[in-house]
Motif scaffolding. Sequence first.
Motif, PDB file in Angstrom:
ATOM      1  N   ASN A  39      -4.558   2.458  -1.275  1.00 47.66           N
ATOM      2  CA  ASN A  39      -3.876   2.602  -2.568  1.00 47.66           C
ATOM      3  C   ASN A  39      -4.135   3.948  -3.228  1.00 47.66           C
ATOM      4  O   ASN A  39      -4.387   4.032  -4.422  1.00 47.66           O
ATOM      5  CB  ASN A  39      -4.252   1.459  -3.509  1.00 47.66           C
ATOM      6  N   ASP A  40      -4.061   5.015  -2.438  1.00 42.62           N
ATOM      7  CA  ASP A  40      -4.314   6.355  -2.963  1.00 42.62           C
ATOM      8  C   ASP A  40      -3.362   6.725  -4.089  1.00 42.62           C
ATOM      9  O   ASP A  40      -3.767   7.334  -5.074  1.00 42.62           O
ATOM     10  CB  ASP A  40      -4.226   7.394  -1.849  1.00 42.62           C
ATOM     11  N   PRO A  45      -0.271  -2.115  -6.545  1.00 45.42           N
ATOM     12  CA  PRO A  45      -1.136  -1.810  -5.411  1.00 45.42           C
ATOM     13  C   PRO A  45      -1.694  -3.080  -4.765  1.00 45.42           C
ATOM     14  O   PRO A  45      -2.352  -3.873  -5.417  1.00 45.42           O
ATOM     15  CB  PRO A  45      -2.250  -0.962  -6.021  1.00 45.42           C
ATOM     16  N   CYS A  48       5.034   0.645  -8.404  1.00 46.33           N
ATOM     17  CA  CYS A  48       4.320  -0.108  -7.378  1.00 46.33           C
ATOM     18  C   CYS A  48       3.222  -0.969  -7.983  1.00 46.33           C
ATOM     19  O   CYS A  48       2.674  -0.659  -9.035  1.00 46.33           O
ATOM     20  CB  CYS A  48       3.756   0.812  -6.315  1.00 46.33           C
ATOM     21  N   GLY A  96      -5.684   0.779 -10.326  1.00 46.37           N
ATOM     22  CA  GLY A  96      -6.400   0.557  -9.075  1.00 46.37           C
ATOM     23  C   GLY A  96      -6.274  -0.843  -8.524  1.00 46.37           C
ATOM     24  O   GLY A  96      -6.700  -1.112  -7.414  1.00 46.37           O
ATOM     25  N   ASN A  97      -5.681  -1.739  -9.301  1.00 44.54           N
ATOM     26  CA  ASN A  97      -5.534  -3.102  -8.808  1.00 44.54           C
ATOM     27  C   ASN A  97      -4.313  -3.761  -9.444  1.00 44.54           C
ATOM     28  O   ASN A  97      -3.679  -3.208 -10.338  1.00 44.54           O
ATOM     29  CB  ASN A  97      -6.804  -3.923  -9.076  1.00 44.54           C
ATOM     30  N   GLN A 115      -0.697   6.934 -10.353  1.00 44.87           N
ATOM     31  CA  GLN A 115      -0.278   5.881 -11.267  1.00 44.87           C
ATOM     32  C   GLN A 115      -1.417   5.437 -12.177  1.00 44.87           C
ATOM     33  O   GLN A 115      -1.189   4.821 -13.195  1.00 44.87           O
ATOM     34  CB  GLN A 115       0.257   4.689 -10.453  1.00 44.87           C
ATOM     35  N   ALA A 124      -1.763   4.764  -6.252  1.00 37.86           N
ATOM     36  CA  ALA A 124      -2.087   4.009  -7.472  1.00 37.86           C
ATOM     37  C   ALA A 124      -3.366   4.525  -8.116  1.00 37.86           C
ATOM     38  O   ALA A 124      -3.454   4.629  -9.337  1.00 37.86           O
ATOM     39  CB  ALA A 124      -2.221   2.519  -7.155  1.00 37.86           C
ATOM     40  N   ARG A 125      -4.328   4.884  -7.325  1.00 41.43           N
ATOM     41  CA  ARG A 125      -5.593   5.383  -7.882  1.00 41.43           C
ATOM     42  C   ARG A 125      -5.456   6.802  -8.405  1.00 41.43           C
ATOM     43  O   ARG A 125      -6.055   7.157  -9.417  1.00 41.43           O
ATOM     44  CB  ARG A 125      -6.705   5.331  -6.835  1.00 41.43           C
ATOM     45  N   GLY A 151       0.814  -1.204   0.000  1.00 45.47           N
ATOM     46  CA  GLY A 151       0.000   0.000   0.000  1.00 45.47           C
ATOM     47  C   GLY A 151       0.850   1.258   0.000  1.00 45.47           C
ATOM     48  O   GLY A 151       2.057   1.233  -0.261  1.00 45.47           O
ATOM     49  N   ASP A 152       0.199   2.363   0.329  1.00 45.35           N
ATOM     50  CA  ASP A 152       0.868   3.663   0.313  1.00 45.35           C
ATOM     51  C   ASP A 152       2.020   3.732   1.309  1.00 45.35           C
ATOM     52  O   ASP A 152       3.046   4.350   1.035  1.00 45.35           O
ATOM     53  CB  ASP A 152      -0.140   4.770   0.600  1.00 45.35           C
ATOM     54  N   GLY A 166      -2.492  -2.778  -1.099  1.00 44.89           N
ATOM     55  CA  GLY A 166      -2.863  -2.318   0.230  1.00 44.89           C
ATOM     56  C   GLY A 166      -4.357  -2.068   0.311  1.00 44.89           C
ATOM     57  O   GLY A 166      -5.126  -2.479  -0.559  1.00 44.89           O
TER      58      GLY A 166
END
Length: 79
Positions: free
Chosen positions: A61-62, A56, A54, A71-72, A68, A64-65, A33-34, A58
């Motif tokens: 995952n702020d 994600p 990364c 979201g998954n 980046q 990644a969303r 995660g973050d 976690g």
Amino acid sequence: MRIFIQKKDHAQQLTENILKKSAERTYIISVGGDGTLHDVINGAASFSNALITCVPAGLGNDFARGIQKTGNIADALSY
């Protein structure tokens, strides 16, 4: 090489140790995660040879969303 963190701030220590051993471009993939990504980035901050990404895995995952744009895990690995 896969390395797993064992405690708080361990990702930062591991990242620093890995990057100290090579002057060549080194890819670090943070799976978590973050918080894990934050530690990896802090460990790599003084190394110009580090390339960080990364996957994600976690809860929030702020990064990644928001940055980046993945979201998954499946989305992150599709690039």
